[in-house]
Design an enzyme around this catalytic site. Structure first.
Site, PDB file in Angstrom:
ATOM      1  N   LYS A 217      -7.439  -1.364  -3.204  1.00 26.06           N
ATOM      2  CA  LYS A 217      -6.399  -0.614  -2.489  1.00 26.06           C
ATOM      3  C   LYS A 217      -5.835   0.508  -3.352  1.00 26.06           C
ATOM      4  CE  LYS A 217      -2.239  -0.570  -2.379  1.00 26.06           C
ATOM      5  NZ  LYS A 217      -0.847  -0.906  -2.609  1.00 26.06           N
TER       6      LYS A 217
ATOM      7  N   ASP B 245      -2.166  -1.911   2.864  1.00 25.05           N
ATOM      8  CA  ASP B 245      -1.100  -2.655   2.178  1.00 25.05           C
ATOM      9  C   ASP B 245      -0.380  -3.530   3.203  1.00 25.05           C
ATOM     10  OD1 ASP B 245       0.408  -0.957   3.690  1.00 25.05           O
ATOM     11  OD2 ASP B 245       1.688  -0.291   2.043  1.00 25.05           O
TER      12      ASP B 245
END
Ligand code: SF4
Length: 206
Positions: A118, A136
């Protein structure tokens, strides 16, 4: 009810017309370290800490810093002992491998301590405009509420689904829009459905 993707894009453009990364940085390595530090923490808090951190220390300073001093500087971010080690190691590796710069190299970034898939997505999109979908907690929640995914918290599955629903040139914009929608409107507790324009299957009445 199935969400209409074109309508969703139009509504996102109205609600979040200027989607941007909210982490403040002046140098490429500052962004990378800030994104790493933002794990389990708000961007607002990270900005307060990094403003002072990067004013006081260069990348070279951070690679040589006493870890206890660094822990003190970032203690308000949570998980600060781990994050201090990661910061120092990232500084050392960037200086050694790329003369202090962040490379456009996913494999290298994902191998840095504290930098997962991420974080690499956020950095590659922001610094190099690589089309990515960084998933997220906000994107996870919003994607589920909008039924863009089928009731899952699996970030890989969500990333893959979102990448199928939007075109590559839309990824970075839509990604920021979903994140900011989640941060300010489609909040975890008490989502502000009455001020949300999206025809959403989970819209709550006031
Ligand atoms: S209508 Fe409510 S639940 Fe749906 S996206 Fe908007 S804020 Fe979230």
């Amino acid at each position: 009810m199935k969400i209409d993707i074109n309508d969703l894009k139009n509504k996102l453009d109205i609600m979040v017309p200027d989607p941007k990364c909210e982490l403040i940085y002046n140098k490429d390595y500052e962004l990378l370290i800030a994104v790493m530090l933002s794990a389990q923490c708000t961007d607002k808090r990270v900005n307060i800490v990094t403003k002072e951190l990067f004013k006081k220390y260069t990348l070279n300073d951070l690679s040589n810093i006493d870890i206890k001093i660094l822990e003190k500087e970032i203690h308000s971010l949570g998980s600060y002992t781990k994050k201090a080690i990661y910061t120092k190691e990232i500084a050392t590796r960037l200086l050694k491998d790329y003369n202090g710069h962040v490379p456009n190299n996913r494999e290298y970034l994902e191998a840095l301590p504290g930098v997962g898939h991420k974080t690499a997505n956020v950095v590659l999109a922001e610094l190099f405009n690589v089309p990515t979908m960084a998933v997220d907690t906000h994107v996870t929640r919003v994607a589920n509420r909008l039924t863009l995914v089928k009731n899952t918290n699996d970030v890989n599955e969500i990333e893959n689904n979102l990448m199928k629903l939007f075109t590559k040139d839309e990824y970075n914009r839509v990604n920021h829009q979903l994140l900011l929608l989640g941060r300010y409107t489609c909040t975890a507790k008490n989502p502000k459905c009455s001020s949300c324009l999206i025809d959403c299957p989970n819209k709550k009445a006031d």
